[in-house]
Design a protein around this motif. Structure first.
Motif, PDB file in Angstrom:
ATOM      1  N   MET A   1       1.009  -1.012  -0.117  1.00  0.00           N
ATOM      2  CA  MET A   1       0.351   0.157  -0.203  1.00  0.00           C
ATOM      3  C   MET A   1       0.855   1.001   0.000  1.00  0.00           C
ATOM      4  O   MET A   1       1.981   1.103   0.661  1.00  0.00           O
ATOM      5  CB  MET A   1      -0.606  -0.406   0.961  1.00  0.00           C
ATOM      6  N   GLN A   2       0.573   2.013  -0.899  1.00  0.00           N
ATOM      7  CA  GLN A   2       1.414   3.473  -0.444  1.00  0.00           C
ATOM      8  C   GLN A   2       0.173   4.930  -1.162  1.00  0.00           C
ATOM      9  O   GLN A   2      -0.763   5.243  -1.564  1.00  0.00           O
ATOM     10  CB  GLN A   2       1.792   3.447  -2.029  1.00  0.00           C
ATOM     11  N   ILE A   3       0.753   5.603   0.118  1.00  0.00           N
ATOM     12  CA  ILE A   3       0.155   7.000  -0.291  1.00  0.00           C
ATOM     13  C   ILE A   3       0.227   7.797  -1.360  1.00  0.00           C
ATOM     14  O   ILE A   3       1.290   7.938  -2.057  1.00  0.00           O
ATOM     15  CB  ILE A   3       0.162   8.098   0.810  1.00  0.00           C
ATOM     16  N   LEU A   4      -0.665   8.444  -1.885  1.00  0.00           N
ATOM     17  CA  LEU A   4      -0.157   9.101  -3.463  1.00  0.00           C
ATOM     18  C   LEU A   4      -0.864  10.507  -2.737  1.00  0.00           C
ATOM     19  O   LEU A   4      -2.000  10.382  -2.884  1.00  0.00           O
ATOM     20  CB  LEU A   4      -1.000   8.979  -4.304  1.00  0.00           C
ATOM     21  N   SER A   5      -0.295  12.245  -3.238  1.00  0.00           N
ATOM     22  CA  SER A   5      -0.567  13.436  -3.472  1.00  0.00           C
ATOM     23  C   SER A   5      -0.835  13.899  -4.431  1.00  0.00           C
ATOM     24  O   SER A   5       0.381  12.766  -5.466  1.00  0.00           O
ATOM     25  CB  SER A   5       0.237  13.823  -2.724  1.00  0.00           C
ATOM     26  N   VAL A   6      -1.592  14.081  -4.625  1.00  0.00           N
ATOM     27  CA  VAL A   6      -2.389  14.593  -5.904  1.00  0.00           C
ATOM     28  C   VAL A   6      -2.902  16.372  -6.322  1.00  0.00           C
ATOM     29  O   VAL A   6      -4.785  15.977  -5.241  1.00  0.00           O
ATOM     30  CB  VAL A   6      -3.645  13.539  -6.976  1.00  0.00           C
ATOM     31  N   SER A   7      -2.208  16.415  -6.797  1.00  0.00           N
ATOM     32  CA  SER A   7      -2.427  18.526  -6.339  1.00  0.00           C
ATOM     33  C   SER A   7      -3.232  18.734  -7.704  1.00  0.00           C
ATOM     34  O   SER A   7      -2.996  18.074  -8.492  1.00  0.00           O
ATOM     35  CB  SER A   7      -1.228  18.498  -6.505  1.00  0.00           C
ATOM     36  N   PRO A   8      -3.745  19.745  -7.686  1.00  0.00           N
ATOM     37  CA  PRO A   8      -4.755  19.989  -9.473  1.00  0.00           C
ATOM     38  C   PRO A   8      -3.265  20.300 -10.627  1.00  0.00           C
ATOM     39  O   PRO A   8      -3.957  19.700 -11.724  1.00  0.00           O
ATOM     40  CB  PRO A   8      -4.733  21.710  -9.073  1.00  0.00           C
ATOM     41  N   ASP A   9      -2.502  20.466 -10.440  1.00  0.00           N
ATOM     42  CA  ASP A   9      -1.322  19.931 -11.904  1.00  0.00           C
ATOM     43  C   ASP A   9      -1.602  18.391 -12.272  1.00  0.00           C
ATOM     44  O   ASP A   9      -0.952  18.667 -13.063  1.00  0.00           O
ATOM     45  CB  ASP A   9       0.070  19.889 -11.255  1.00  0.00           C
ATOM     46  N   HIS A  10      -2.098  17.526 -11.754  1.00  0.00           N
ATOM     47  CA  HIS A  10      -1.410  16.022 -11.287  1.00  0.00           C
ATOM     48  C   HIS A  10      -3.491  15.578 -11.741  1.00  0.00           C
ATOM     49  O   HIS A  10      -3.201  14.442 -12.036  1.00  0.00           O
ATOM     50  CB  HIS A  10      -0.669  15.708 -10.544  1.00  0.00           C
ATOM     51  N   TYR A  11      -4.013  16.192 -11.428  1.00  0.00           N
ATOM     52  CA  TYR A  11      -5.262  15.703 -11.858  1.00  0.00           C
ATOM     53  C   TYR A  11      -5.591  14.387 -13.326  1.00  0.00           C
ATOM     54  O   TYR A  11      -5.583  13.351 -12.768  1.00  0.00           O
ATOM     55  CB  TYR A  11      -6.239  16.309 -12.483  1.00  0.00           C
ATOM     56  N   ALA A  12      -5.309  15.540 -13.395  1.00  0.00           N
ATOM     57  CA  ALA A  12      -5.301  14.473 -15.678  1.00  0.00           C
ATOM     58  C   ALA A  12      -3.856  12.858 -15.390  1.00  0.00           C
ATOM     59  O   ALA A  12      -4.694  11.898 -16.077  1.00  0.00           O
ATOM     60  CB  ALA A  12      -4.767  15.425 -16.669  1.00  0.00           C
ATOM     61  N   LEU A  13      -3.168  13.273 -14.823  1.00  0.00           N
ATOM     62  CA  LEU A  13      -2.306  12.250 -14.705  1.00  0.00           C
ATOM     63  C   LEU A  13      -3.149  11.058 -13.911  1.00  0.00           C
ATOM     64  O   LEU A  13      -2.154   9.500 -14.293  1.00  0.00           O
ATOM     65  CB  LEU A  13      -0.915  12.121 -14.582  1.00  0.00           C
ATOM     66  N   ASN A  14      -3.327  11.776 -13.272  1.00  0.00           N
ATOM     67  CA  ASN A  14      -4.484  10.221 -12.158  1.00  0.00           C
ATOM     68  C   ASN A  14      -6.216  10.302 -12.349  1.00  0.00           C
ATOM     69  O   ASN A  14      -6.474   9.812 -11.111  1.00  0.00           O
ATOM     70  CB  ASN A  14      -3.617  10.635 -10.690  1.00  0.00           C
ATOM     71  N   ARG A  15      -6.806  10.487 -13.272  1.00  0.00           N
ATOM     72  CA  ARG A  15      -7.415  10.457 -13.793  1.00  0.00           C
ATOM     73  C   ARG A  15      -8.599   9.337 -12.816  1.00  0.00           C
ATOM     74  O   ARG A  15      -9.875   9.139 -12.642  1.00  0.00           O
ATOM     75  CB  ARG A  15      -8.242  10.909 -14.910  1.00  0.00           C
TER      76      ARG A  15
ATOM     77  N   SER B   1      -3.292   0.084  -3.372  1.00  0.00           N
ATOM     78  CA  SER B   1      -3.154  -1.172  -2.605  1.00  0.00           C
ATOM     79  C   SER B   1      -2.172  -1.258  -3.975  1.00  0.00           C
ATOM     80  O   SER B   1      -2.148  -0.765  -5.033  1.00  0.00           O
ATOM     81  CB  SER B   1      -4.806  -1.160  -2.849  1.00  0.00           C
ATOM     82  N   ALA B   2      -1.781  -2.678  -4.065  1.00  0.00           N
ATOM     83  CA  ALA B   2      -0.943  -3.055  -4.030  1.00  0.00           C
ATOM     84  C   ALA B   2      -1.632  -3.666  -6.149  1.00  0.00           C
ATOM     85  O   ALA B   2      -0.313  -4.159  -6.871  1.00  0.00           O
ATOM     86  CB  ALA B   2      -0.260  -4.785  -3.721  1.00  0.00           C
ATOM     87  N   GLU B   3      -2.549  -3.765  -6.107  1.00  0.00           N
ATOM     88  CA  GLU B   3      -3.678  -3.990  -7.050  1.00  0.00           C
ATOM     89  C   GLU B   3      -3.990  -2.625  -7.841  1.00  0.00           C
ATOM     90  O   GLU B   3      -4.951  -2.915  -8.575  1.00  0.00           O
ATOM     91  CB  GLU B   3      -4.913  -4.882  -6.699  1.00  0.00           C
ATOM     92  N   GLN B   4      -3.089  -1.293  -6.988  1.00  0.00           N
ATOM     93  CA  GLN B   4      -3.887   0.004  -8.214  1.00  0.00           C
ATOM     94  C   GLN B   4      -5.124   0.385  -7.826  1.00  0.00           C
ATOM     95  O   GLN B   4      -5.887   0.990  -8.952  1.00  0.00           O
ATOM     96  CB  GLN B   4      -3.275  -0.522  -9.268  1.00  0.00           C
TER      97      GLN B   4
ATOM     98  N   TYR C   1       5.157   1.826   5.921  1.00  0.00           N
ATOM     99  CA  TYR C   1       4.549   3.168   5.288  1.00  0.00           C
ATOM    100  C   TYR C   1       5.775   3.667   3.669  1.00  0.00           C
ATOM    101  O   TYR C   1       6.086   3.982   4.452  1.00  0.00           O
ATOM    102  CB  TYR C   1       4.281   4.441   6.396  1.00  0.00           C
ATOM    103  N   ARG C   2       4.459   3.994   2.952  1.00  0.00           N
ATOM    104  CA  ARG C   2       5.292   4.366   1.424  1.00  0.00           C
ATOM    105  C   ARG C   2       4.913   5.110   0.914  1.00  0.00           C
ATOM    106  O   ARG C   2       3.259   5.823   0.929  1.00  0.00           O
ATOM    107  CB  ARG C   2       5.688   2.906   1.079  1.00  0.00           C
ATOM    108  N   SER C   3       5.122   6.609   0.321  1.00  0.00           N
ATOM    109  CA  SER C   3       5.233   7.722   0.483  1.00  0.00           C
ATOM    110  C   SER C   3       5.135   8.154  -0.796  1.00  0.00           C
ATOM    111  O   SER C   3       6.549   8.426  -1.008  1.00  0.00           O
ATOM    112  CB  SER C   3       3.941   8.447   0.926  1.00  0.00           C
ATOM    113  N   THR C   4       4.233   8.663  -2.217  1.00  0.00           N
ATOM    114  CA  THR C   4       4.918   9.683  -3.121  1.00  0.00           C
ATOM    115  C   THR C   4       3.849  10.735  -2.242  1.00  0.00           C
ATOM    116  O   THR C   4       3.035  11.204  -3.364  1.00  0.00           O
ATOM    117  CB  THR C   4       4.345   9.795  -4.363  1.00  0.00           C
ATOM    118  N   VAL C   5       4.395  11.545  -1.599  1.00  0.00           N
ATOM    119  CA  VAL C   5       4.155  12.843  -1.588  1.00  0.00           C
ATOM    120  C   VAL C   5       4.746  14.259  -1.920  1.00  0.00           C
ATOM    121  O   VAL C   5       5.716  13.945  -1.672  1.00  0.00           O
ATOM    122  CB  VAL C   5       4.120  12.835  -0.125  1.00  0.00           C
ATOM    123  N   GLU C   6       4.423  15.329  -2.741  1.00  0.00           N
ATOM    124  CA  GLU C   6       4.061  16.155  -3.055  1.00  0.00           C
ATOM    125  C   GLU C   6       5.114  17.300  -1.847  1.00  0.00           C
ATOM    126  O   GLU C   6       4.037  17.623  -0.605  1.00  0.00           O
ATOM    127  CB  GLU C   6       3.055  16.890  -3.586  1.00  0.00           C
ATOM    128  N   HIS C   7       6.769  17.296  -2.021  1.00  0.00           N
ATOM    129  CA  HIS C   7       6.918  18.791  -0.958  1.00  0.00           C
ATOM    130  C   HIS C   7       7.456  19.433  -1.643  1.00  0.00           C
ATOM    131  O   HIS C   7       8.047  19.858  -2.397  1.00  0.00           O
ATOM    132  CB  HIS C   7       8.708  17.802  -0.305  1.00  0.00           C
TER     133      HIS C   7
END
Length: 211
Positions: free
Chosen positions: A1-15, A60-63, A195-201
């Motif tokens: 499992m991983q945390i992902l932060s999605v800012s407005p600039d990345h809405y399209a990539l994470n639709r 999740s691991a299954e996306q 814990y794992r994350s892809t958080v915008e810093h």
């Protein structure tokens, strides 16, 4: 499992993830909790989704999106001040730059992986992700409108909420507004092992659990 932060600039990539998020919100808020929310074939959304928030997602691991929350700057507009001012002692947040509002927090409680402790791993992972993103982007305080059940969950996690007003009956629940610290001690308390994350810093490196 991983945390992902999605800012407005990345809405399209994470639709795909955002579409899953809206469907999860529909299942939880419109289905399981039976809140008075707007649900369509695309899922649950409201006017605050139009304000270009950042979303915190547990993947999740299954996306699959198994947890989510919406973050907006506390100086507004916010759900607390515009929709639920009756939950605030003075009807106002007295917002400052270091305050962020979290709303629409939910997790997929049917997920088997992560069960076994006093709280589901997805819940703790989401708490850690919200704190990590808040700290990394200059926020020291998280405000939210929730219910008494979730207030008890926060206390069990070791991240107790400071009330901003008295509980009020809203629809089929007893709602309450509160404030939570966004600091390293809180992160370390709630952060689950692995814990794992892809958080915008904005200007600091990523946090990691001490475990």
């Amino acid at each position: 499992m991983q945390i992902l932060s999605v800012s407005p600039d990345h809405y399209a990539l994470n639709r795909n993830y955002l579409n899953q998020m809206h469907r999860l919100r529909a299942a939880v808020f419109g289905g399981r909790l039976e809140w008075d929310v707007t649900v369509t074939e695309q899922g649950e959304r409201d006017q605050y989704d139009d304000l270009r928030p950042t979303y915190i997602l547990a993947i999740s691991a299954e996306q699959k999106v198994v947890g989510c929350a919406r973050l907006l700057p506390g100086y507004g507009p916010t759900m607390l001040e515009r929709t639920f001012p009756q939950l605030l002692e003075r009807g106002s947040l007295n917002a400052r730059a270091a305050k962020v509002e979290s709303s629409r927090f939910c997790v997929d409680t049917s997920l088997e992986v992560g069960r076994g402790g006093s709280l589901h791993q997805v819940t703790l992972t989401m708490f850690a992700g919200i704190i990590e993103w808040s700290m990394a982007n200059g926020y020291t305080e998280i405000v939210t409108a929730t219910d008494l059940r979730f207030e008890r969950i926060l206390k069990r996690a070791g991240w107790p909420m400071r009330r901003l007003g008295d509980p009020v009956a809203i629809g089929n629940t007893i709602a309450v507004a509160g404030s939570l610290p966004a600091d390293r001690a809180s992160f370390d308390t709630v952060c689950p092992e692995g814990y794992r994350s892809t958080v915008e810093h904005s200007d600091v490196g990523p946090l990691r659990s001490a475990a």
